[in-house]
Design an enzyme around this catalytic site. Structure first.
Site, PDB file in Angstrom:
ATOM      1  N   GLU A 177       0.829  -1.218   0.000  1.00 23.30           N
ATOM      2  CA  GLU A 177       0.000   0.000   0.000  1.00 23.30           C
ATOM      3  C   GLU A 177       0.861   1.265   0.000  1.00 23.30           C
ATOM      4  OE1 GLU A 177      -2.406   0.663   3.511  1.00 23.30           O
ATOM      5  OE2 GLU A 177      -3.623   2.174   2.492  1.00 23.30           O
ATOM      6  N   LYS A 219      -2.668  -2.242  -2.926  1.00 27.59           N
ATOM      7  CA  LYS A 219      -3.693  -1.374  -2.329  1.00 27.59           C
ATOM      8  C   LYS A 219      -3.335   0.045  -2.730  1.00 27.59           C
ATOM      9  CE  LYS A 219      -6.021  -0.115   1.940  1.00 27.59           C
ATOM     10  NZ  LYS A 219      -6.693  -0.693   3.102  1.00 27.59           N
TER      11      LYS A 219
HETATM   12  P1  13P Z   1      -9.122   4.209   4.659  1.00 24.47           P
HETATM   13  O1  13P Z   1     -10.026   3.502   3.666  1.00 24.47           O
HETATM   14  O2  13P Z   1      -9.851   4.789   5.827  1.00 24.47           O
HETATM   15  O3  13P Z   1      -8.173   5.154   3.993  1.00 24.47           O
HETATM   16  O4  13P Z   1      -8.230   3.084   5.343  1.00 24.47           O
HETATM   17  C1  13P Z   1      -7.701   2.080   4.584  1.00 24.47           C
HETATM   18  C2  13P Z   1      -6.411   1.659   5.148  1.00 24.47           C
HETATM   19  O5  13P Z   1      -6.208   0.509   5.450  1.00 24.47           O
HETATM   20  C3  13P Z   1      -5.355   2.666   5.295  1.00 24.47           C
HETATM   21  O6  13P Z   1      -4.165   2.027   5.555  1.00 24.47           O
END
Ligand code: 13P
Length: 334
Positions: A177, A219
């Site tokens: 991510e 992600k």
């Molecule tokens: P949000 O969808 O609230 O941005 O959170 C997702 C997430 O896992 C951030 O690391």
């Protein structure tokens, strides 16, 4: 674990019409969420809240997996059943956040690097034994005057690649991510450029570290104007720019991409995902891994009566899962 087994888990995470619920807030972050609705941040309240979410009836109709925080993976329902077992029995793949958060990048004011590589191999080994089958690591890229720097992007990509390789060695699917943060007055073109260079760097590092893309999930953040930018973008523009950016940077061998919500409204997060799937076919399944956009409305309801409002709060969780599950198919009607 073979690459085929990792690939099977990755594909199940992005099965048609299904996505991930991200409930991996660290203790500090969940305290902020609880503070905003007047709930005390005790271990028992955190456990009870996560139990409410994870035991939502029929959740697996639209949810393939959930990302937990370390504390939650070690907790159980009120009746003493470990959350990981409840999830597996209900067809929801347990995931775990394994990074240790962001820290100031020395020499680069305003920029951060994610830590947590030391001792990670042993932690992953334990998480696997506790039932986790995928693991998330979040890098944060801020946009501002003269940032992000190439150094910040490279440092974060390198850490993501080292974590991803360790995950695969230990039998977990890495969910990489790199979040380009929405805060700021930058326009959508700036977000596009930063996201493009970030993803290019990330996939370069994954390649250099022998990470098998077939057993990896991305992600991603969407390509959006900054939250205080005066130039707003339409749903269609966000969808088109995000797709253009992903298609130019993400190899088609990747089994799937899930999005974070990043502070978008619930409705926008769903509409953007739906618009991207309507514009398909795309090279990969596009689904969701929302935290706030899955939980905010349910947290509001639950907070008003944490013992009495479990049913209504779960109905809201299910509704958000259903809407986003439909959006993952391009079938959400608003
Ligand atoms: P949000 O969808 O609230 O941005 O959170 C997702 C997430 O896992 C951030 O690391």
């Amino acid at each position: 674990m073979s690459i085929e087994q990792l690939a099977e888990i990755a594909q199940a995470m992005v099965a048609p019409g299904k996505g991930i619920i991200a409930i991996d807030e660290s203790t500090g972050t969940i305290k902020k969420r609880f503070d905003s609705v007047g709930v005390e941040c005790t271990e028992e309240n955190r456990r009870a809240y996560r139990e409410m979410l994870l035991t939502t009836p029929n959740l697996s109709q639209h949810i393939s997996g959930a990302i937990l925080f370390d504390e939650t993976l070690r907790q159980s329902t009120r009746d003493g059943v470990p959350f990981a077992k409840v999830m597996m029995d209900n067809g929801i793949i347990p995931g775990i956040k394994v990074d240790k958060g962001t820290h100031a990048l020395a020499g680069f004011p305003g920029e951060v690097v994610t830590e947590g590589l030391d001792g990670l191999r042993a932690r992953l080994e334990e998480y696997y034994k506790l039932g986790a089958r995928f693991a998330k690591w979040r890098a944060v890229i801020n946009i501002g005057d003269d940032i992000p720097s190439g150094t910040c992007i490279e440092a974060n990509s390198h850490a993501l690649a080292r974590y991803a390789a360790l995950c695969q060695e230990q039998g977990l699917v890495p969910m990489v991510e790199p979040e380009v943060i929405m805060d700021g007055s930058h326009d959508i073109d700036t977000c596009y450029d930063v996201t493009e260079v970030t993803l290019r760097s990330l996939f370069g590092s994954l390649y250099e570290h022998n990470v098998m893309l077939e057993g990896t999930i991305l992600k991603a953040s969407m390509v959006l104007p900054g939250s205080t930018c005066s130039d707003k973008a339409s749903i269609e523009e966000v969808a088109a720019e995000t797709l253009r950016c992903l298609k130019s940077t993400v190899p088609a061998t990747l089994p799937g991409i899930v999005f974070l919500s990043g502070g978008q409204s619930d409705a926008d997060a769903t509409a953007h995902l739906n618009a991207m799937n309507l514009a398909g076919p795309n090279p990969w399944p596009l689904s969701f891994s929302y935290g706030r956009a899955m939980q905010s409305a349910a947290l509001q309801i639950w907070s008003k009566d944490i013992a009495g409002n479990i049913g209504p709060a779960q109905a809201m969780v299910f509704e958000r899962a259903r809407a986003n599950g439909l959006a993952a198919l391009g079938e959400w009607k608003g």
